[in-house]
Design a protein around this motif. Structure first.
Motif, PDB file in Angstrom:
ATOM      1  N   LEU A  90      38.970  -8.129  19.208  1.00  0.00           N
ATOM      2  CA  LEU A  90      37.790  -8.414  18.641  1.00  0.00           C
ATOM      3  C   LEU A  90      38.112  -9.225  17.349  1.00  0.00           C
ATOM      4  O   LEU A  90      37.372 -10.137  17.153  1.00  0.00           O
ATOM      5  N   LEU A  91      39.119  -8.845  16.588  1.00  0.00           N
ATOM      6  CA  LEU A  91      39.383  -9.640  15.506  1.00  0.00           C
ATOM      7  C   LEU A  91      39.927 -11.115  15.774  1.00  0.00           C
ATOM      8  O   LEU A  91      39.571 -12.146  15.027  1.00  0.00           O
ATOM      9  N   TRP A 113      37.425 -13.228  26.813  1.00  0.00           N
ATOM     10  CA  TRP A 113      36.232 -13.725  26.177  1.00  0.00           C
ATOM     11  C   TRP A 113      34.983 -13.043  26.142  1.00  0.00           C
ATOM     12  O   TRP A 113      34.125 -13.184  25.355  1.00  0.00           O
ATOM     13  N   GLY A 114      34.851 -11.993  26.929  1.00  0.00           N
ATOM     14  CA  GLY A 114      33.614 -11.397  27.299  1.00  0.00           C
ATOM     15  C   GLY A 114      33.982  -9.872  26.368  1.00  0.00           C
ATOM     16  O   GLY A 114      32.842  -8.868  26.574  1.00  0.00           O
ATOM     17  N   ILE A 115      34.957  -9.528  25.775  1.00  0.00           N
ATOM     18  CA  ILE A 115      35.320  -8.309  25.183  1.00  0.00           C
ATOM     19  C   ILE A 115      33.919  -7.833  24.254  1.00  0.00           C
ATOM     20  O   ILE A 115      33.532  -6.568  24.324  1.00  0.00           O
ATOM     21  N   GLU A 116      33.512  -8.838  23.435  1.00  0.00           N
ATOM     22  CA  GLU A 116      32.550  -8.300  22.597  1.00  0.00           C
ATOM     23  C   GLU A 116      31.220  -7.935  23.347  1.00  0.00           C
ATOM     24  O   GLU A 116      30.664  -6.859  22.971  1.00  0.00           O
ATOM     25  N   GLU A 117      30.837  -8.729  24.278  1.00  0.00           N
ATOM     26  CA  GLU A 117      29.455  -8.189  25.085  1.00  0.00           C
ATOM     27  C   GLU A 117      29.750  -7.065  25.764  1.00  0.00           C
ATOM     28  O   GLU A 117      29.084  -6.049  25.771  1.00  0.00           O
ATOM     29  N   ARG A 118      31.001  -6.816  26.451  1.00  0.00           N
ATOM     30  CA  ARG A 118      31.480  -5.634  27.091  1.00  0.00           C
ATOM     31  C   ARG A 118      31.137  -4.305  26.181  1.00  0.00           C
ATOM     32  O   ARG A 118      30.736  -3.342  26.675  1.00  0.00           O
ATOM     33  N   CYS A 119      31.828  -4.452  25.131  1.00  0.00           N
ATOM     34  CA  CYS A 119      31.827  -3.395  24.048  1.00  0.00           C
ATOM     35  C   CYS A 119      30.316  -3.015  23.846  1.00  0.00           C
ATOM     36  O   CYS A 119      29.680  -1.852  23.757  1.00  0.00           O
ATOM     37  N   ALA A 124      25.749   0.585  24.297  1.00  0.00           N
ATOM     38  CA  ALA A 124      24.380   0.756  24.643  1.00  0.00           C
ATOM     39  C   ALA A 124      24.076   1.792  25.789  1.00  0.00           C
ATOM     40  O   ALA A 124      23.337   2.476  25.671  1.00  0.00           O
ATOM     41  N   TYR A 125      25.074   1.835  26.874  1.00  0.00           N
ATOM     42  CA  TYR A 125      24.800   2.831  27.960  1.00  0.00           C
ATOM     43  C   TYR A 125      25.200   4.241  27.337  1.00  0.00           C
ATOM     44  O   TYR A 125      24.364   5.002  28.110  1.00  0.00           O
ATOM     45  N   TRP A 126      25.742   4.426  26.430  1.00  0.00           N
ATOM     46  CA  TRP A 126      26.177   5.641  25.764  1.00  0.00           C
ATOM     47  C   TRP A 126      25.127   5.902  24.655  1.00  0.00           C
ATOM     48  O   TRP A 126      25.702   7.092  23.987  1.00  0.00           O
ATOM     49  N   HIS A 156      37.288  -1.057  29.612  1.00  0.00           N
ATOM     50  CA  HIS A 156      38.762  -1.152  30.102  1.00  0.00           C
ATOM     51  C   HIS A 156      38.580  -1.260  31.470  1.00  0.00           C
ATOM     52  O   HIS A 156      39.626  -1.918  32.181  1.00  0.00           O
ATOM     53  N   LYS A 157      37.429  -0.672  32.418  1.00  0.00           N
ATOM     54  CA  LYS A 157      37.353  -0.720  33.978  1.00  0.00           C
ATOM     55  C   LYS A 157      38.665  -0.268  34.452  1.00  0.00           C
ATOM     56  O   LYS A 157      39.114  -1.062  35.329  1.00  0.00           O
ATOM     57  N   PRO A 158      39.274   0.870  34.176  1.00  0.00           N
ATOM     58  CA  PRO A 158      40.296   1.480  34.761  1.00  0.00           C
ATOM     59  C   PRO A 158      39.900   1.832  36.312  1.00  0.00           C
ATOM     60  O   PRO A 158      38.829   2.073  36.701  1.00  0.00           O
ATOM     61  N   GLU A 159      41.040   1.992  37.109  1.00  0.00           N
ATOM     62  CA  GLU A 159      40.887   2.661  38.456  1.00  0.00           C
ATOM     63  C   GLU A 159      41.079   3.950  38.635  1.00  0.00           C
ATOM     64  O   GLU A 159      40.689   4.750  39.417  1.00  0.00           O
ATOM     65  N   ILE A 160      41.727   4.618  37.528  1.00  0.00           N
ATOM     66  CA  ILE A 160      42.128   5.956  37.492  1.00  0.00           C
ATOM     67  C   ILE A 160      41.626   6.485  35.991  1.00  0.00           C
ATOM     68  O   ILE A 160      42.160   5.692  35.032  1.00  0.00           O
TER      69      ILE A 160
END
Length: 528
Positions: A90-91, A113-119, A124-126, A156-160
């Motif tokens: 982010l920084l 580049w989408g890290i800020e939007e994903r955060c 918001a989801y939580w 982070h969209k992990p699989e596990i």
């Protein structure tokens, strides 16, 4: 896929926690990992997550797992973004957007580049909108901290994903979001939890104990049904062994009595026949050896059955081995204990409740106090107990004996030993051996009597609290439970449930655990 082969872990003092743990978790499986407190569930999750090394064995995963630990205090001094592992990204993004396009910043951003939007979307989801990711993590409440780490799954969209008691500090609304994620995700999940509503959403239950991992191919209700069948079979085996022991002792007694009669009759005949004394002594010694041999054979048989019974008793669940003797309130059912009229309370100028509260609490009632975190549930309890007075409205209280059991069981004095804590409630002057008998009923053997209460686990403190109440001369008229299941494993929740269901008095419960509320027959709610 997740594979463990012959994994073992020993504490630094060489005490073995578990050994020979082998299991395979396939892609997209959703697994519950349960076991008694101290069995090593959290340790095993840390080994799987790579934050702790096993003493021996192999751990293999197809991709890097994401871990939501139970204890989060180690992140308090850093920022929320640092706890999430995205602070540098982010920084770097902000530096680049400000015109500082350096190789270092581009490398730190790593094309994300989408890290800020994903955060922002994850927060918001939580229901964490408006949080500044650069604020200190330690400034958050317990529920917010957990939700931050849960939001990290979407970032982070992990699989596990590994979750250690994820619902512990969540209110009802947040639990519903968690349950929805578990139901809809295709992530591979391994979850340690005592939340039985959550456990019923999972495919399989893996039970961890000193004997290793045992797999039950169904959700928690399926597991509980299987354990009940096993428990009934074990109890039946124990009853059969008790019958066999009684029969063996009866045969032993009859055989010895019969042999003694035969020996006596033989001696009389030998004496009448005028057999020489030396020969009589020889025959007498032979008869005594024969009787001794017969006693030894029977003693071995009785001892073997007793040993088998002892082993069976050790395998019984603690809920079956405990002996409850909970007293009942002496108040008649329906007596008005508390009457609140237009009650409100505030901190500063802000009142807690938009609409002032009016309600009655009557003897024999079982009432749940519900509301989101921060809605004033604990404040309401303090008003009911008379610890504070309402700022508006009025509250009338009858003279009742009440016990407030919070999630930390603060009624237990950490400076006392287990025996001294029990003695503190000894209002009817029970003798020392009587107190120790009652401690044994609540699974506090001799090894616990001189143990400081400060070293007890949450489940042990709960059992000692119940034991102390049973030792007292009269049960409380009102028991107040404040998030009683937060620090308990499933076994101790079942013990608490059994005790509360034996109690005949007034019960007031703050809990987000809907399964527990149903089990203790709470049907009325006061919603804040």
């Amino acid at each position: 896929m997740l594979i463990l082969q012959d994994v073992a872990y020993a504490h630094p003092n060489k005490d073995l926690l578990f050994t020979d743990i082998s299991l395979t978790v396939n892609r997209h499986e959703k697994i519950a990992l349960i076991g008694n407190n101290g069995s090593g569930k959290s340790t095993l999750l840390q080994i799987l997550a790579g934050t702790l090394q096993p003493s021996q064995g192999i751990v293999r995963t197809e991709s890097a797992p994401y871990f939501v630990p139970q204890l989060l205090g180690q992140y308090d001094t850093g920022s929320i973004a640092a706890a999430l592992g995205v602070e540098e990204n982010l920084l770097a993004l902000r530096e680049i957007l400000a015109g500082n396009v350096t190789e270092e910043n581009l490398s730190l951003l790593n094309d994300d580049w989408g890290i800020e939007e994903r955060c922002a979307e994850a927060l918001a989801y939580w229901q964490l909108d408006g949080l500044n990711l650069m604020q200190t993590f330690g400034s958050l409440s317990g529920g917010q901290k957990t939700k931050i780490f849960l939001a990290g799954i979407l970032i982070h969209k992990p699989e596990i994903v590994f979750l250690d008691e994820p619902s512990n500090h969540l209110d009802d609304a947040s639990r519903r979001i968690l349950y929805q994620y578990i139901q809809t995700t295709t992530d591979t999940l391994l979850i340690v939890s005592h939340d039985r509503t959550l456990l019923n959403l999972l495919d399989s239950v893996y039970e961890l104990s000193k004997r290793g991992i045992r797999i039950y191919g169904g959700n928690y209700d399926f597991y509980a049904a299987q354990k009940q069948v096993e428990s009934e079979a074990l109890a039946n085996d124990l009853r059969n062994k008790e019958k066999a022991l009684r029969k063996a002792k009866e045969i032993e007694r009859e055989s010895i009595e019969r042999q003694q009669k035969l020996d006596a009759r033989g001696r009389r005949k030998q004496e009448k026949a005028g057999i020489p004394t030396i020969m009589l002594n020889t025959l007498r010694n032979k008869a005594e050896r024969s009787t001794a041999n017969m006693k030894e054979v029977h003693a071995e048989k009785v001892g073997a059955i007793s040993q088998e019974m002892s082993q069976l008793r050790q395998e019984l669940p603690d809920t079956d081995r405990m002996k409850m003797d909970f007293d009942h309130s002496r108040l008649h059912k329906g007596k008005i204990l508390v009457t609140a009229t237009d009650v409100n309370f505030g901190y500063g100028e802000q009142m807690l409740w938009e609409n002032p509260l009016s309600f009655q609490l009557t003897s024999g009632q079982r009432l749940a106090v519900k509301g989101p975190n921060g809605s004033g549930k604990t404040t309401l309890i303090r008003l009911i107990l008379g610890e504070i007075q309402p700022q508006t409205g009025s509250i009338e209280r009858a003279e009742v004996r009440s016990i407030y059991m919070d999630q930390n069981y603060s009624l237990i004095d950490g400076t006392l030993t287990v025996y001294e804590q029990a003695q503190k409630f000894n209002s009817r002057d029970l003798q020392e051996h009587d107190i120790k008998i009652r401690l044994n009923r609540y699974l506090f053997t001799k090894a616990f009597w001189d143990k400081p209460c400060s070293t007890l686990s949450g489940g042990e403190k709960m059992r000692l609290m119940l034991c102390s109440l049973a030792i007292g001369n009269q049960a409380p008229d009102l028991i107040i439970l404040d998030e009683p299941t937060n620090n308990l494993d499933i076994q101790n929740i079942e013990i608490l449930t059994a005790a509360i269901n034996e109690y005949r008095g007034t019960l007031l419960v703050i809990s987000h655990d809907s399964y527990f509320l149903k089990e203790i027959n709470v049907e009325e709610s006061l919603v804040l």
